[in-house]
Design an enzyme around this catalytic site. Sequence first.
Site: not given
Lengths: 474, 274
Positions: A50, A137
């Site tokens: 989400c 990342h």
Amino acid sequence: MSLIVVGLSHHSAPVGVRERFVFDRESAADALRALTASGAASEAVVLSTCNRTEFYLVDGARGDGREPGGETNGKSATRAVDGLPSGPGRPGGAVDPSDPAPAVQAVLRLFADRAGTSVEQASTYIYSHKGRGAVQHLFRVVTSLDSMILGEAQIQGQVRSAYQDAAALEAEPRVVGPVLSRLFQDALAVGGRVRSETTLGAGAASVPAAAVELARKIFGPLRGRRALVLGAGEMSELALECLAAEGVRSIVVANRTEARARELAGRFGGTAARFDALGTSLAEADIVVTATAAPHPVITRELFARALPRGPKRPLLVVDIAIPRDVEPAVGEVDNVFLYDIDDLRQIVDDNLERRRAEIPVAERIVAEAIDEFWSWYASRDVVPVIRELREAAEALRRSEVEKAMRRLSHLTPDDQALVDRLTKQILNKILHRPTVRLREAASRGTGEAVVHAARYLFELDTVRGATEREEGE
Amino acid sequence: MMGMVAILHGLALTLYVIAAGVLVRTLAGARPRVPQRGPAVLAAAVLVHGAGLAAYAAEHGELPLVGLAPSLSVSALLIAAFLFAVAFFREARTLGLVLLPLVALLLAVGLALGIRPSGEALAFRGPWLYLHVLLAFTGYAGLAVAFAAGLVYLLQFRELKEKHFGRVFRFFPSLDTLDVVGRRALAIGFTALTLALGLGWAWTIRFRHSFAIGDPEVMWGILTWLTFMGVIAARAGGPARSRRGALASVVGFVVVVLAYVVLRLTAAKGMAFL
């Protein structure tokens, strides 16, 4: 061959935008197959939650993968796009829509198709990181350093699922190969390490979780406890979700509108109680959560004294998350009653988040170590063929020279001949040891390519299938 | 061999101090999570301590259950073993913060006195005596653990009641866990002490034909047993029984320790009292 991540997250796009870029399991599988079948990427994994949708790729095209990622192209990203609200701007690493890397182009097209917009417009919210930046990342994502709520635990499982789904995907060629396999395994390991070696995920980070944390400090595990929830609004529902997740044995919901109480209680396997029979429910509860919209206290000292005239036998936790408060403060003075209001819970959350933030440097250090370790392996992939070829060439030369010499030294005994053979091997190993070490060191420092060129030139390894050959081929 | 007993006891003492240090450092530091090495150091300490007592038995041909210094060492080991068992309640490991200093103190006093046989002439030695003494020490160790759990219960109760969500709140276990640990320690301790007293009396009646009520050891044993009864009664029923039980455990343990000191100081010379 280069590592790339292309995606968007809560840093770059509001939820109204993010929800349009979500890939469910099926569409994710289709996207991964399309990326690898087209040759745009040799390996691919998509992480869609989400808060983020990100493609991790090994570019099918040539690239040394060593360029530091994370630099922004300096463009602003606050303009609105068709059908999408205006974004807050892209973070460092914003993707360049004209990036020639086929993998980047392919993912931008996928994103644009998914959101029903143009590549140019979709790229407003999308960032990319390459090489070491991509590794960094992913490692920051899996350790929750990049999460909306620092230290949240779900991301580790989400990354694991994304990797496992991609690895299990039936496709030809396979969408996960050695590079992403190693990358994700290392990422999951570093996630576990950060969780075990730091307290980044310790303590509650939300008001309902803080209430549960308090309850656990009183009751230990909540399995088997009895809860009474007053009110049937959004906060009551959140509280019920938390309590049910903790395995609370019985749940009673009391509300002025009894039908709403029944409906809410039914969803969590509980029962509804009449508001005017509050005293009975109160006397039986271990945990009371109040979240009504009443303008005056619902549980007064008087009501409490009537319900429990001798005070509770067991500890009783009362969590008042209503504003104005539902419980008279005097109730908290009763022996064995632990009364907390919304400010108390917020204090716990703030303290926990502060402590989590204090752990960031430790977690970043662990991530940096893991990046070095992965990068050392990844970079050495280029030099390994050169080292092998160098050793094979040297060994062939040694064997040929020894054979020539042995023809002239035929008077030696077999033991002496073996000794000469062993001696030449030892000399060869000693001579090659230093260049081998230097090649590996250069690779891990990111200067491997130049040293590989030098090695080829110096040792005449023109037939080596190394990075140069691939580069020329591409 | 005597040197080996002292060396092993010294090493065990060092390990107990290190294990306590790990807990203190955790409490003082920003991280409330007890590092894994804490229980590992405790396990090593218990093993080394046990080896020290085994070396004593091998050296002297008797179990280290007679004389003050050996008794202190055995008591310390039993408390440490209790703590090790409690450590299986993961969050209850932090009880070591109270118990480990107690264990270290008992062991240090034992070492200072010299861990060797007292040379006291006992009327009877044998398996029944050893069982009696071991059960009695288990009873005292149980009371010590109940004391630690009770003390931390009261501390955690205060933190929760006064809304102090600081280090103590995060570091120590839940009230329920402390209550369970205290209850079990009392149950084990009380059962062991009751059996010890029963054995002791059976032996006294058999060989001395009396209850020997005037014997300081017997007086201390009875007082401890009554204290156990009082603590158990305090925990039985009624509102706030857990907190009452915790308070009773703390007071009871202090009473038993003070009683020992008074009885030892007033005991007639030559009278064998631990």
